[in-house]
Design a protein around this motif. Structure first.
Motif, PDB file in Angstrom:
ATOM      1  N   GLU A  54       0.451  -1.579   0.164  1.00 50.39           N
ATOM      2  CA  GLU A  54      -0.275  -0.028   0.654  1.00 50.39           C
ATOM      3  C   GLU A  54       1.062   1.375   0.313  1.00 50.39           C
ATOM      4  O   GLU A  54       0.475   2.525  -0.487  1.00 50.39           O
ATOM      5  N   GLU A  55       1.990   1.225   0.701  1.00 50.93           N
ATOM      6  CA  GLU A  55       2.665   2.343   0.742  1.00 50.93           C
ATOM      7  C   GLU A  55       3.109   2.437  -0.994  1.00 50.93           C
ATOM      8  O   GLU A  55       3.787   3.727  -0.867  1.00 50.93           O
ATOM      9  N   ILE A  56       3.547   1.809  -0.687  1.00 48.29           N
ATOM     10  CA  ILE A  56       4.508   2.009  -2.165  1.00 48.29           C
ATOM     11  C   ILE A  56       3.497   2.599  -2.988  1.00 48.29           C
ATOM     12  O   ILE A  56       3.720   3.598  -4.117  1.00 48.29           O
ATOM     13  N   MET A  57       2.220   1.953  -3.031  1.00 47.14           N
ATOM     14  CA  MET A  57       1.206   2.765  -4.154  1.00 47.14           C
ATOM     15  C   MET A  57       0.931   4.496  -3.707  1.00 47.14           C
ATOM     16  O   MET A  57       0.929   5.242  -4.712  1.00 47.14           O
ATOM     17  N   ALA A  58       0.753   4.561  -2.738  1.00 45.14           N
ATOM     18  CA  ALA A  58       1.134   5.722  -1.835  1.00 45.14           C
ATOM     19  C   ALA A  58       2.010   6.578  -2.782  1.00 45.14           C
ATOM     20  O   ALA A  58       1.345   7.784  -2.552  1.00 45.14           O
ATOM     21  N   HIS A  59       2.934   5.958  -2.851  1.00 39.46           N
ATOM     22  CA  HIS A  59       3.929   7.162  -3.514  1.00 39.46           C
ATOM     23  C   HIS A  59       3.984   7.234  -4.414  1.00 39.46           C
ATOM     24  O   HIS A  59       5.454   7.600  -5.513  1.00 39.46           O
ATOM     25  N   GLY A  60       3.388   6.530  -5.534  1.00 40.10           N
ATOM     26  CA  GLY A  60       3.409   7.125  -6.871  1.00 40.10           C
ATOM     27  C   GLY A  60       4.509   5.614  -7.958  1.00 40.10           C
ATOM     28  O   GLY A  60       4.403   6.208  -8.438  1.00 40.10           O
ATOM     29  N   SER A  61       4.390   4.746  -7.106  1.00 38.21           N
ATOM     30  CA  SER A  61       4.919   3.436  -7.499  1.00 38.21           C
ATOM     31  C   SER A  61       3.928   2.791  -7.662  1.00 38.21           C
ATOM     32  O   SER A  61       2.896   2.003  -7.143  1.00 38.21           O
ATOM     33  N   SER A  62       4.921   0.984  -8.620  1.00 40.26           N
ATOM     34  CA  SER A  62       4.097   0.245  -8.499  1.00 40.26           C
ATOM     35  C   SER A  62       4.969  -0.767  -7.743  1.00 40.26           C
ATOM     36  O   SER A  62       6.673  -0.720  -7.965  1.00 40.26           O
ATOM     37  N   PHE A  63       3.957  -2.553  -8.399  1.00 45.31           N
ATOM     38  CA  PHE A  63       5.234  -3.623  -7.577  1.00 45.31           C
ATOM     39  C   PHE A  63       5.254  -4.919  -8.347  1.00 45.31           C
ATOM     40  O   PHE A  63       3.191  -5.122  -8.778  1.00 45.31           O
ATOM     41  N   VAL A  64       5.758  -5.514  -7.735  1.00 42.91           N
ATOM     42  CA  VAL A  64       5.943  -6.673  -8.762  1.00 42.91           C
ATOM     43  C   VAL A  64       6.132  -8.009  -7.931  1.00 42.91           C
ATOM     44  O   VAL A  64       7.583  -7.615  -7.216  1.00 42.91           O
ATOM     45  N   THR A  65       5.446  -8.730  -6.961  1.00 42.72           N
ATOM     46  CA  THR A  65       5.939 -10.080  -5.765  1.00 42.72           C
ATOM     47  C   THR A  65       5.811 -10.912  -5.996  1.00 42.72           C
ATOM     48  O   THR A  65       4.478 -11.446  -6.752  1.00 42.72           O
ATOM     49  N   ARG A  66       6.286 -11.712  -4.588  1.00 41.25           N
ATOM     50  CA  ARG A  66       5.581 -13.572  -5.220  1.00 41.25           C
ATOM     51  C   ARG A  66       4.865 -13.369  -3.928  1.00 41.25           C
ATOM     52  O   ARG A  66       5.587 -13.385  -2.271  1.00 41.25           O
ATOM     53  N   LEU A  67       3.838 -14.059  -3.783  1.00 42.71           N
ATOM     54  CA  LEU A  67       3.194 -14.482  -3.112  1.00 42.71           C
ATOM     55  C   LEU A  67       3.364 -15.843  -1.995  1.00 42.71           C
ATOM     56  O   LEU A  67       3.397 -16.348  -2.871  1.00 42.71           O
ATOM     57  N   MET A  68       3.031 -15.811  -0.717  1.00 44.87           N
ATOM     58  CA  MET A  68       2.967 -17.949  -0.709  1.00 44.87           C
ATOM     59  C   MET A  68       1.964 -18.082  -1.091  1.00 44.87           C
ATOM     60  O   MET A  68       1.088 -17.577  -0.709  1.00 44.87           O
ATOM     61  N   GLY A  69       2.397 -19.260  -0.798  1.00 40.29           N
ATOM     62  CA  GLY A  69       1.514 -20.423  -1.331  1.00 40.29           C
ATOM     63  C   GLY A  69       0.226 -20.547  -0.971  1.00 40.29           C
ATOM     64  O   GLY A  69      -0.917 -20.318  -0.948  1.00 40.29           O
ATOM     65  N   ASN A  70       0.035 -20.018   0.821  1.00 43.28           N
ATOM     66  CA  ASN A  70      -1.405 -19.759   1.858  1.00 43.28           C
ATOM     67  C   ASN A  70      -2.051 -18.720   1.627  1.00 43.28           C
ATOM     68  O   ASN A  70      -2.185 -18.132   2.915  1.00 43.28           O
ATOM     69  N   ALA A  71      -2.001 -17.543   0.719  1.00 45.28           N
ATOM     70  CA  ALA A  71      -2.300 -16.101   0.604  1.00 45.28           C
ATOM     71  C   ALA A  71      -3.519 -16.586   0.148  1.00 45.28           C
ATOM     72  O   ALA A  71      -4.339 -16.892   0.377  1.00 45.28           O
ATOM     73  N   LYS A  72      -4.200 -15.527   1.905  1.00 41.68           N
ATOM     74  CA  LYS A  72      -5.757 -14.994   1.347  1.00 41.68           C
ATOM     75  C   LYS A  72      -5.904 -14.619   0.681  1.00 41.68           C
ATOM     76  O   LYS A  72      -5.784 -13.576   0.394  1.00 41.68           O
TER      77      LYS A  72
END
Length: 215
Positions: A54-72
């Protein structure tokens, strides 16, 4: 012990910002304190923190990251895949609510989860090497043929194929650290004072940039 937190430009192949902390320094805190606008951050599962996203988006930037398999997550929309997406190993592309509403971890904005099936390169007939701890074999490393990666991003405008390709570029960060510690000979510290460690780190980083510019 010290830890070097690096903002690395994967397209130019150079570090653009570094933060030196004690060895137990928090990677997520370091990133939080030095977020910039108009950036696309490629980060691994070690940075799993929905508030950080959320903070990355609030700074006007974007992200690509990897989730854990048990993410809700709760699927809101399933996006159609193109031929290029399928050829890139994309299994699904969904718009979701990420996090658990009951526990208060749900993000406030919708994000995308791109499920990619990654094929490992051939083992070249090499036998798995045992991992030794204190001279004793602890576990055996095995070569799997493929594995699944769940990639999450806020970018709705990019194709799933491109999202998968972007995360591949994150491996350049690992290659940089390997090159930084081995090829540059940055294997041990020449000083114990904070200033001495900082100077050594910056000399090595300057050398790495000069090599990139020359080659």
């Amino acid at each position: 012990a010290v830890k070097l937190h690096v903002h690395y430009d994967v397209l130019r192949g150079v570090p653009v910002y570094v933060d030196l902390t004690p060895g137990n320094g928090d990677e997520k805190l370091s990133l939080r304190l030095h977020l910039e606008e108009k950036r696309l951050y490629l980060i691994d599962r070690g940075y799993r923190d929905y508030k950080l996203y959320e903070e990355i988006m609030a700074h006007g930037s974007s992200f690509v990251t990897r989730l854990m398999g048990n993410a809700k997550l709760e699927t809101i929309q399933t996006r159609a895949l193109t031929v290029a997406d399928c050829q890139a190993g994309v299994v699904s592309d969904e718009v979701v609510w990420l996090g658990d509403e009951k526990s208060g971890t749900r993000m406030t904005k919708l994000v995308r989860v791109v499920h990619v099936r990654v094929k490992s390169p051939p083992s070249r007939n090499l036998k798995p090497r045992p991992l030794r701890v204190n001279g004793k074999v602890k576990i055996i490393r095995t070569h799997t043929e493929e594995f699944d990666a769940l990639l999450v991003t806020d970018r709705m405008d990019l194709s799933a194929e491109v999202i998968a390709l972007l995360y591949r570029y994150r491996w350049h960060v690992e290659l940089f650290f390997s090159w930084f510690k081995i090829t540059l000979g940055h294997k041990h510290l020449f000083a114990e004072s904070p200033n001495g460690v900082l100077l050594q780190a910056y000399v090595a980083l300057i050398a790495s940039v000069l090599v990139v510019l020359w080659t």
